[in-house]
Design a protein around this motif. Sequence first.
Motif, short mmCIF file in Angstrom:
data_model
loop_
_atom_site.label_atom_id
_atom_site.label_comp_id
_atom_site.label_asym_id
_atom_site.label_seq_id
_atom_site.Cartn_x
_atom_site.Cartn_y
_atom_site.Cartn_z
N GLN A 1 0.83 -1.21 0.00
CA GLN A 1 0.00 0.00 0.00
C GLN A 1 0.86 1.26 0.00
OE1 GLN A 1 -2.59 -0.53 3.38
NE2 GLN A 1 -4.17 -1.54 2.14
N LYS A 2 1.97 1.23 0.75
CA LYS A 2 2.87 2.38 0.78
C LYS A 2 3.52 2.58 -0.59
CE LYS A 2 3.83 2.04 5.70
NZ LYS A 2 4.82 1.71 6.73
N TYR A 3 3.93 1.48 -1.23
CA TYR A 3 4.49 1.58 -2.58
C TYR A 3 3.48 2.20 -3.54
CZ TYR A 3 8.53 -1.50 -1.58
OH TYR A 3 9.69 -2.05 -1.12
N ALA B 1 0.95 4.14 -2.84
CA ALA B 1 0.75 5.55 -2.51
C ALA B 1 1.89 6.41 -3.05
CB ALA B 1 0.61 5.73 -1.01
N LYS B 2 3.13 5.92 -2.93
CA LYS B 2 4.28 6.66 -3.46
C LYS B 2 4.21 6.76 -4.98
CE LYS B 2 7.67 5.61 0.14
NZ LYS B 2 8.94 4.93 0.45
N ARG B 3 3.85 5.65 -5.62
CA ARG B 3 3.73 5.64 -7.08
C ARG B 3 2.66 6.62 -7.53
NH1 ARG B 3 0.19 2.86 -9.25
NH2 ARG B 3 0.24 1.10 -7.81
N GLU B 4 1.51 6.60 -6.86
CA GLU B 4 0.42 7.51 -7.22
C GLU B 4 0.82 8.96 -7.00
OE1 GLU B 4 -2.89 6.08 -4.94
OE2 GLU B 4 -3.00 4.22 -6.08
N ALA B 5 1.55 9.25 -5.93
CA ALA B 5 2.01 10.62 -5.67
C ALA B 5 3.00 11.06 -6.74
CB ALA B 5 2.64 10.71 -4.29
N ALA B 6 3.90 10.16 -7.13
CA ALA B 6 4.87 10.50 -8.17
C ALA B 6 4.17 10.74 -9.51
CB ALA B 6 5.90 9.38 -8.30
N GLU B 7 3.16 9.92 -9.82
CA GLU B 7 2.41 10.10 -11.06
C GLU B 7 1.64 11.42 -11.05
OE1 GLU B 7 0.04 6.55 -11.25
OE2 GLU B 7 1.73 5.32 -11.94
#
Length: 107
Positions: free
Chosen positions: A89-91, A93-99
């Motif tokens: 889930q943390k991965y 969230a980080k991916r979505e924030a970067a996108e």
Amino acid sequence: MIAELLRVGAENPTTGRQLADVIGCDIRVITAAIERERRAGAPICAAVGDNPGYYLAESEEELQRYCNRLHHRAAELYKTRQALLNVLQKYAAKREAAEAAQTLAQK
């Protein structure tokens, strides 16, 4: 088939390697066969520690002790699974924030 090769009681285990040598197969074949036989009703237990291996439960109490150990192992595996799902889930969230940041930078 495997159950027929096992001795009775926790004090008399036979290792998976010994079983594989007797049958002439890979230890993974032994492990899979043991699971099939357990699911078919064979009271095959496993010992760990100083005297590891497989054995047939000598009594209802011995089988219950083994079932209790399996339950504990399953609970520990579940906790580990949950922790790793949290990491996923943390991965995400980080991916979505970067996108999202990349999308904003492109505008």
